[in-house]
Scaffold this motif. Structure first.
Motif, PDB file in Angstrom:
ATOM      1  N   ILE A   1       0.846  -1.186   0.000  1.00 46.78           N
ATOM      2  CA  ILE A   1       0.000   0.000   0.000  1.00 46.78           C
ATOM      3  C   ILE A   1       0.883   1.238   0.000  1.00 46.78           C
ATOM      4  O   ILE A   1       1.994   1.224   0.539  1.00 46.78           O
ATOM      5  CB  ILE A   1      -0.999   0.038   1.178  1.00 46.78           C
ATOM      6  CG1 ILE A   1      -0.274   0.183   2.515  1.00 46.78           C
ATOM      7  CG2 ILE A   1      -1.896  -1.176   1.181  1.00 46.78           C
ATOM      8  CD1 ILE A   1      -1.227   0.464   3.659  1.00 46.78           C
TER       9      ILE A   1
ATOM     10  N   GLU B   1      -2.832   0.676  -4.172  1.00 41.53           N
ATOM     11  CA  GLU B   1      -2.270  -0.566  -3.665  1.00 41.53           C
ATOM     12  C   GLU B   1      -1.837  -1.471  -4.818  1.00 41.53           C
ATOM     13  O   GLU B   1      -2.274  -1.304  -5.964  1.00 41.53           O
ATOM     14  CB  GLU B   1      -3.282  -1.305  -2.792  1.00 41.53           C
ATOM     15  CG  GLU B   1      -4.528  -1.724  -3.565  1.00 41.53           C
ATOM     16  CD  GLU B   1      -5.594  -2.362  -2.682  1.00 41.53           C
ATOM     17  OE1 GLU B   1      -6.161  -3.380  -3.095  1.00 41.53           O
ATOM     18  OE2 GLU B   1      -5.857  -1.818  -1.595  1.00 41.53           O
TER      19      GLU B   1
ATOM     20  N   LEU C   1      -1.665  -8.420   1.796  1.00 44.48           N
ATOM     21  CA  LEU C   1      -2.293  -7.102   1.728  1.00 44.48           C
ATOM     22  C   LEU C   1      -2.828  -6.671   3.088  1.00 44.48           C
ATOM     23  O   LEU C   1      -2.605  -5.541   3.528  1.00 44.48           O
ATOM     24  CB  LEU C   1      -3.421  -7.095   0.693  1.00 44.48           C
ATOM     25  CG  LEU C   1      -4.053  -5.720   0.451  1.00 44.48           C
ATOM     26  CD1 LEU C   1      -3.016  -4.732  -0.078  1.00 44.48           C
ATOM     27  CD2 LEU C   1      -5.213  -5.833  -0.533  1.00 44.48           C
TER      28      LEU C   1
END
Length: 238
Positions: free
Chosen positions: A27, A38, A154
């Motif tokens: 990110i 991202e 993530l």
């Protein structure tokens, strides 16, 4: 100032013994604030995923079969991180795997540790008694990690961005936007401390239809996977 918070998942612990990269999550931060940009890709490692590794991140050999090879995402990944600072927890591990994949492609130069901020080292200096795992730091700083059932590149990058700001002592005041992250564990923020009680009468709505439309148009320019799009109502076509 642009920084990239980065995490990876792998088939094991040592790229020199044939372990491969299977997930990259990044990110973008500008002035320590997430921008909504991202980079997230699952990667076919061209080998089986051991059961003990799958137990950690939940990514199976079957799930990864139709995912792109690292060679297919390498250029996009390198474009995203550009020449900016990388923020990584236990950076030697992630950088080692990334450089091993780049070396296989003959694509250099390797990622230098001189451009990396290792949050594990920051945490060890700030909290020498530990523990300093990502989960432990989330608990220490009141960051909601309840959705982190398994490791994920993530999600771990999103959590690490919050931890990074706390480690630097640059906690952001809550904006009161009502998102899952905005209020989680932020009872100590400047904004919360400033509240004195309910208003006698609510403020009039200042948003016009034109402003709302302009905002939606701006969010559309951020790309199909921008974090801000998650805050639109489900029925909202944006």
């Amino acid at each position: 100032m642009r920084e990239i918070v980065l995490d990876t998942e792998t088939t094991g612990l040592d790229p020199r013994k044939g372990d491969r990269l299977i997930e990259i999550g990044c990110i973008e931060l500008v002035n320590r604030i997430p921008t909504g940009q991202e980079f997230h890709r699952y990667i076919n490692p061209q080998r089986t995923v051991p059961a003990e590794a799958e137990a950690v991140h939940g990514l199976s050999t079957q799930f990864l079969l139709d995912k792109p090879l690292f060679a297919e995402v390498a250029e996009e990944f390198l474009d995203f991180i550009a020449g900016d600072t990388l923020v990584i927890h236990n950076a030697v591990f992630d950088v080692g795997f990334l450089n091993a994949e780049l070396e296989r492609l003959g694509q250099g130069p390797p990622i230098s540790m001189s451009r990396v901020v290792d949050t594990l080292q920051l945490a060890r200096r700030k909290h020498p008694a530990g523990p300093n795992s990502l989960d432990a730091l989330c608990k220490r700083y009141g960051i909601d990690n309840s959705k982190r059932v398994k490791h994920g590149a993530l999600m771990d990058s999103v959590l690490l961005a919050d931890v990074y700001v706390e480690l630097l002592g640059e906690r952001q005041a809550s904006l009161g936007l009502g998102s899952e992250r905005a209020g989680a564990g932020r009872g100590r923020t400047i904004a919360a401390a400033a509240v004195r009680g309910p208003r006698p009468a609510p403020l009039p709505v200042r948003l016009t239809e034109e402003l709302i439309a302009a905002h939606r148009a701006f969010v559309e320019t951020l790309g199909p996977k921008a974090l801000w799009k998650r805050y639109f109502a489900p029925e909202d076509p944006a």
